[in-house]
Design an enzyme around this catalytic site. Structure first.
Site, PDB file in Angstrom:
ATOM      1  N   ASP A 194      77.603  47.776  27.187  1.00 26.06           N
ATOM      2  CA  ASP A 194      78.689  47.130  26.451  1.00 26.06           C
ATOM      3  C   ASP A 194      80.001  47.853  26.735  1.00 26.06           C
ATOM      4  O   ASP A 194      80.494  48.621  25.912  1.00 26.06           O
ATOM      5  CB  ASP A 194      78.347  47.150  24.944  1.00 26.06           C
ATOM      6  CG  ASP A 194      79.339  46.353  24.123  1.00 26.06           C
ATOM      7  OD1 ASP A 194      80.107  45.559  24.704  1.00 26.06           O
ATOM      8  OD2 ASP A 194      79.332  46.532  22.886  1.00 26.06           O
ATOM      9  N   THR A 197      86.090  40.526  16.661  1.00 29.30           N
ATOM     10  CA  THR A 197      86.056  40.120  15.248  1.00 29.30           C
ATOM     11  C   THR A 197      86.956  41.010  14.384  1.00 29.30           C
ATOM     12  O   THR A 197      87.199  40.698  13.231  1.00 29.30           O
ATOM     13  CB  THR A 197      84.618  40.157  14.697  1.00 29.30           C
ATOM     14  OG1 THR A 197      84.029  41.393  15.067  1.00 29.30           O
ATOM     15  CG2 THR A 197      83.791  39.017  15.238  1.00 29.30           C
ATOM     16  N   ARG A 206      72.771  49.896  12.918  1.00 30.67           N
ATOM     17  CA  ARG A 206      72.464  50.775  11.780  1.00 30.67           C
ATOM     18  C   ARG A 206      71.203  50.434  10.990  1.00 30.67           C
ATOM     19  O   ARG A 206      70.508  51.360  10.552  1.00 30.67           O
ATOM     20  CB  ARG A 206      73.704  50.857  10.868  1.00 30.67           C
ATOM     21  CG  ARG A 206      74.803  51.686  11.503  1.00 30.67           C
ATOM     22  CD  ARG A 206      76.140  51.477  10.845  1.00 30.67           C
ATOM     23  NE  ARG A 206      76.679  50.177  11.155  1.00 30.67           N
ATOM     24  CZ  ARG A 206      77.873  49.735  10.760  1.00 30.67           C
ATOM     25  NH1 ARG A 206      78.638  50.521  10.026  1.00 30.67           N
ATOM     26  NH2 ARG A 206      78.291  48.537  11.097  1.00 30.67           N
ATOM     27  N   ASP A 264      90.261  44.217  33.545  1.00 32.88           N
ATOM     28  CA  ASP A 264      91.153  44.868  34.506  1.00 32.88           C
ATOM     29  C   ASP A 264      91.454  43.860  35.605  1.00 32.88           C
ATOM     30  O   ASP A 264      91.075  42.687  35.489  1.00 32.88           O
ATOM     31  CB  ASP A 264      90.474  46.140  35.065  1.00 32.88           C
ATOM     32  CG  ASP A 264      91.491  47.210  35.458  1.00 32.88           C
ATOM     33  OD1 ASP A 264      92.499  46.863  36.111  1.00 32.88           O
ATOM     34  OD2 ASP A 264      91.272  48.394  35.136  1.00 32.88           O
ATOM     35  N   LYS A 273      71.454  48.744  23.685  1.00 29.34           N
ATOM     36  CA  LYS A 273      72.878  48.514  23.970  1.00 29.34           C
ATOM     37  C   LYS A 273      73.609  49.844  24.006  1.00 29.34           C
ATOM     38  O   LYS A 273      73.658  50.575  23.012  1.00 29.34           O
ATOM     39  CB  LYS A 273      73.505  47.599  22.913  1.00 29.34           C
ATOM     40  CG  LYS A 273      74.963  47.264  23.245  1.00 29.34           C
ATOM     41  CD  LYS A 273      75.544  46.232  22.305  1.00 29.34           C
ATOM     42  CE  LYS A 273      76.135  46.807  21.049  1.00 29.34           C
ATOM     43  NZ  LYS A 273      77.378  47.544  21.241  1.00 29.34           N
ATOM     44  N   LYS A 292      82.841  46.155  27.884  1.00 29.18           N
ATOM     45  CA  LYS A 292      83.974  45.224  27.661  1.00 29.18           C
ATOM     46  C   LYS A 292      85.040  45.379  28.747  1.00 29.18           C
ATOM     47  O   LYS A 292      86.202  45.696  28.478  1.00 29.18           O
ATOM     48  CB  LYS A 292      84.572  45.439  26.273  1.00 29.18           C
ATOM     49  CG  LYS A 292      83.585  45.148  25.150  1.00 29.18           C
ATOM     50  CD  LYS A 292      84.241  45.205  23.789  1.00 29.18           C
ATOM     51  CE  LYS A 292      83.303  44.832  22.665  1.00 29.18           C
ATOM     52  NZ  LYS A 292      82.209  45.794  22.417  1.00 29.18           N
TER      53      LYS A 292
HETATM   54  O1  C5P Z   1      75.265  48.912  13.153  1.00 29.52           O
HETATM   55  P1  C5P Z   1      75.476  47.463  13.439  1.00 29.52           P
HETATM   56  O2  C5P Z   1      74.226  46.626  13.394  1.00 29.52           O
HETATM   57  O3  C5P Z   1      76.601  46.871  12.624  1.00 29.52           O
HETATM   58  O4  C5P Z   1      75.923  47.491  14.978  1.00 29.52           O
HETATM   59  C1  C5P Z   1      76.358  46.390  15.635  1.00 29.52           C
HETATM   60  C2  C5P Z   1      76.754  46.751  17.041  1.00 29.52           C
HETATM   61  O5  C5P Z   1      77.425  45.621  17.593  1.00 29.52           O
HETATM   62  C3  C5P Z   1      77.717  47.918  17.181  1.00 29.52           C
HETATM   63  O6  C5P Z   1      77.450  48.568  18.427  1.00 29.52           O
HETATM   64  C4  C5P Z   1      79.075  47.260  17.195  1.00 29.52           C
HETATM   65  O7  C5P Z   1      80.036  47.988  17.909  1.00 29.52           O
HETATM   66  C5  C5P Z   1      78.771  45.951  17.905  1.00 29.52           C
HETATM   67  N1  C5P Z   1      79.678  44.850  17.566  1.00 29.52           N
HETATM   68  C6  C5P Z   1      79.869  44.385  16.293  1.00 29.52           C
HETATM   69  N2  C5P Z   1      80.703  43.338  16.041  1.00 29.52           N
HETATM   70  C7  C5P Z   1      81.323  42.751  17.038  1.00 29.52           C
HETATM   71  C8  C5P Z   1      81.130  43.177  18.337  1.00 29.52           C
HETATM   72  C9  C5P Z   1      80.286  44.241  18.583  1.00 29.52           C
HETATM   73  O8  C5P Z   1      79.306  44.898  15.352  1.00 29.52           O
HETATM   74  N3  C5P Z   1      82.093  41.718  16.776  1.00 29.52           N
END
Ligand code: C5P
Length: 241
Positions: A60, A119, A210, A65, A33, A62
C-alpha cells in the site's frame, strides 16, 4: 475461499514487531498489507520476509508521480512478487495506463488498486485543492476515468461499494478498509461496516488492521471474521442480502 477476501494491515513500526502475529496468521489471511510506515523503515525486506512466510503481499504505497517513475516503481513491486499495489487515480490517465501496462508485463501477478479520494478529505479539503465536486462525485469521476485507463481494482469505503459497483460493473475488484466485527471498537473509523455487510454489499477484499492486531488472540478473531465472510459470500451467491 474466504481467506482470499481478507487482507490484514500489518501496521507495526518494525517487522520484528509484526512477525509473531503474522506467523500466527499463516494460512488464515489472503494478504498482508504493508503500508508506508513499515515500508519506509524496513524497505523491500518487509515484502521479502512476508513472502518467505508464505503470505501474499498487498503493498500500500499509494504511488503518485510522473508516468515514467510510477512505471518503474510498479516494475520494482512486481519484481518483489507483490500481488496488490495501490496507486492514486489522481495521477491521471497517462500515469495509470503506463502503470497498468507494466503490471501486466513480464507475466507478473501484480494487480494495481486505485485510490480515489482519501476518506480523510471532505468537501472543504477538495475545494482547497481546486476540486469543486463533492467527495462522492469525485470518487466516481476518478474511478470511471481510471477504469477507462485500464485499472480494475479500487479502494473504497464500505459506503462507496454500491455506487462503484453500479458504475463499474461486476468485473471491478473492490477493496474496503473500515471493517469492524460486530461489537468491537470502531477506533477512528467513522463509517465502519461489519465483514458481513461489506461483503453482502459487494466488497471483494476486506482490509482489517486493529481488530486483529490488538486482539488477545489474533487467529481466533481472524477465524471469526472468515466465518462471517464465508456466510456473506454464500448469501451473495444466493442473491439475498
Ligand atoms: O486498523 P484498521 O482496521 O482501521 O486499519 C485499516 C487499514 O486500512 C489501515 O492500514 C489504514 O491505513 C487503511 N485505510 C483506512 N481507510 C482508508 C484507507 C486506508 O483505514 N480510507
Amino acid at each position: 475461499m474466504p481467506k482470499e477476501s481478507l487482507a490484514f494491515a500489518i501496521d507495526y513500526p518494525t517487522l520484528a514487531d509484526a512477525r509473531p502475529t503474522l506467523e500466527s496468521l499463516s494460512g488464515l489471511i489472503g494478504y498482508a498489507k504493508i503500508g508506508l510506515e513499515l515500508f519506509t523503515r524496513e524497505g523491500p525486506d518487509a515484502v521479502k520476509q512476508t513472502r518467505a512466510a508464505g503470505i501474499d503481499v498487498f503493498l500500500d504505497l499509494k504511488l503518485h508521480d510522473i508516468p515514467e517513475t510510477v512505471e518503474r516503481a510498479v516494475a520494482g513491486a512486481a519484481a518483489l512478487d507483490a500481488r496488490l499495489l495501490t496507486i492514486h487515480c489522481s495521477g491521471g490517465p497517462g500515469m495509470i495506463e503506463r502503470a497498468v501496462k507494466r503490471a501486466q508485463a513480464d507475466s507478473s501477478r501484480l494487480t494495481l488498486v486505485g485510490v480515489t479520494v482519501l476518506t480523510s478529505l471532505d468537501a472543504a479539503d477538495l475545494e482547497a485543492v481546486g476540486v469543486g465536486a463533492s467527495p462522492a462525485d469525485q470518487v466516481l469521476r476518478l474511478a470511471t476515468m481510471a477504469w477507462k485507463s485500464g485499472l480494475r481494482a479500487f479502494v473504497c469505503s464500505p459506503r462507496e461499494v454500491g455506487a462503484l459497483r453500479a458504475a463499474l460493473g461486476s468485473d471491478a475488484i473492490l477493496v474496503t478498509p473500515g471493517i469492524r466485527p460486530a461489537g468491537t471498537a470502531t477506533h477512528d473509523q467513522k463509517r465502519a461496516a461489519t465483514p458481513r455487510s461489506a461483503i453482502v454489499d459487494g466488497a471483494d477484499i476486506l482490509v482489517v488492521g486493529r481488530p486483529i492486531r490488538d486482539a488477545a488472540s489474533p487467529p481466533q478473531v481472524t477465524r471469526q471474521i472468515l466465518a462471517e465472510v464465508d456466510e456473506a459470500l454464500a448469501l451473495r451467491r444466493a442473491g439475498s442480502p
